[in-house]
Design a protein around this motif. Structure first.
Motif, PDB file in Angstrom:
ATOM      1  N   SER A  45     125.273 -85.597  -9.056  1.00 40.41           N
ATOM      2  CA  SER A  45     124.740 -86.554  -8.087  1.00 40.41           C
ATOM      3  C   SER A  45     123.213 -86.537  -8.177  1.00 40.41           C
ATOM      4  O   SER A  45     122.617 -85.581  -8.690  1.00 40.41           O
ATOM      5  CB  SER A  45     125.175 -86.195  -6.664  1.00 40.41           C
ATOM      6  N   TYR A  46     122.585 -87.578  -7.648  1.00 37.24           N
ATOM      7  CA  TYR A  46     121.121 -87.621  -7.634  1.00 37.24           C
ATOM      8  C   TYR A  46     120.563 -86.468  -6.804  1.00 37.24           C
ATOM      9  O   TYR A  46     119.561 -85.853  -7.161  1.00 37.24           O
ATOM     10  CB  TYR A  46     120.613 -88.951  -7.089  1.00 37.24           C
ATOM     11  N   GLU A  47     121.216 -86.172  -5.690  1.00 31.91           N
ATOM     12  CA  GLU A  47     120.772 -85.079  -4.822  1.00 31.91           C
ATOM     13  C   GLU A  47     120.814 -83.744  -5.560  1.00 31.91           C
ATOM     14  O   GLU A  47     119.859 -82.968  -5.526  1.00 31.91           O
ATOM     15  CB  GLU A  47     121.652 -85.019  -3.580  1.00 31.91           C
ATOM     16  N   LYS A  48     121.926 -83.472  -6.251  1.00 31.50           N
ATOM     17  CA  LYS A  48     122.043 -82.216  -7.001  1.00 31.50           C
ATOM     18  C   LYS A  48     121.009 -82.155  -8.126  1.00 31.50           C
ATOM     19  O   LYS A  48     120.434 -81.100  -8.383  1.00 31.50           O
ATOM     20  CB  LYS A  48     123.454 -82.052  -7.576  1.00 31.50           C
ATOM     21  N   ALA A  49     120.793 -83.288  -8.800  1.00 38.66           N
ATOM     22  CA  ALA A  49     119.803 -83.326  -9.884  1.00 38.66           C
ATOM     23  C   ALA A  49     118.410 -83.024  -9.353  1.00 38.66           C
ATOM     24  O   ALA A  49     117.663 -82.254  -9.961  1.00 38.66           O
ATOM     25  CB  ALA A  49     119.829 -84.684 -10.578  1.00 38.66           C
ATOM     26  N   MET A  50     118.065 -83.618  -8.209  1.00 39.90           N
ATOM     27  CA  MET A  50     116.759 -83.378  -7.603  1.00 39.90           C
ATOM     28  C   MET A  50     116.589 -81.894  -7.273  1.00 39.90           C
ATOM     29  O   MET A  50     115.582 -81.291  -7.634  1.00 39.90           O
ATOM     30  CB  MET A  50     116.586 -84.202  -6.330  1.00 39.90           C
ATOM     31  N   LYS A  51     117.573 -81.314  -6.611  1.00 44.03           N
ATOM     32  CA  LYS A  51     117.484 -79.906  -6.231  1.00 44.03           C
ATOM     33  C   LYS A  51     117.407 -79.002  -7.459  1.00 44.03           C
ATOM     34  O   LYS A  51     116.632 -78.041  -7.486  1.00 44.03           O
ATOM     35  CB  LYS A  51     118.681 -79.522  -5.356  1.00 44.03           C
ATOM     36  N   ARG A  52     118.201 -79.303  -8.484  1.00 42.38           N
ATOM     37  CA  ARG A  52     118.195 -78.491  -9.706  1.00 42.38           C
ATOM     38  C   ARG A  52     116.845 -78.579 -10.405  1.00 42.38           C
ATOM     39  O   ARG A  52     116.254 -77.575 -10.806  1.00 42.38           O
ATOM     40  CB  ARG A  52     119.319 -78.948 -10.655  1.00 42.38           C
ATOM     41  N   GLU A  53     116.332 -79.798 -10.546  1.00 45.38           N
ATOM     42  CA  GLU A  53     115.047 -79.988 -11.222  1.00 45.38           C
ATOM     43  C   GLU A  53     113.912 -79.297 -10.471  1.00 45.38           C
ATOM     44  O   GLU A  53     113.042 -78.679 -11.086  1.00 45.38           O
ATOM     45  CB  GLU A  53     114.737 -81.472 -11.392  1.00 45.38           C
ATOM     46  N   LEU A  54     113.913 -79.399  -9.145  1.00 48.03           N
ATOM     47  CA  LEU A  54     112.875 -78.719  -8.362  1.00 48.03           C
ATOM     48  C   LEU A  54     112.929 -77.212  -8.587  1.00 48.03           C
ATOM     49  O   LEU A  54     111.898 -76.559  -8.743  1.00 48.03           O
ATOM     50  CB  LEU A  54     113.053 -79.019  -6.874  1.00 48.03           C
ATOM     51  N   LYS A  55     114.127 -76.650  -8.625  1.00 48.25           N
ATOM     52  CA  LYS A  55     114.280 -75.207  -8.827  1.00 48.25           C
ATOM     53  C   LYS A  55     113.883 -74.818 -10.251  1.00 48.25           C
ATOM     54  O   LYS A  55     113.125 -73.869 -10.455  1.00 48.25           O
ATOM     55  CB  LYS A  55     115.722 -74.795  -8.528  1.00 48.25           C
TER      56      LYS A  55
END
Length: 67
Positions: free
Chosen positions: A45-55
């Protein structure tokens, strides 16, 4: 031309916005100043991608976010 699904995000705290300078060794737009972004992996999901990329890229975990 290859199309890639991506997410990009603004990180704002106390009226300041985080930007990043890309490494000169990056394949795409090396050395440029950009807002944080990254690819969306298959089935993500876009939300998971955002969180993963930030981490992965900035070692950050968002406290809150909005679209």
């Amino acid at each position: 031309m290859e199309f890639v699904e991506c997410v990009a995000f603004l990180i704002i705290e106390k009226g300041r916005m985080l930007i990043e300078k890309r490494s000169l060794s990056k394949k795409y737009i090396p050395g440029k100043t950009v807002i944080p972004a990254g690819r969306v992996e298959t089935g993500e999901s876009y939300e998971k991608a955002m969180k993963r990329e930030l981490k992965e890229e900035l070692n950050l975990i968002p406290k809150e976010y909005s679209y």
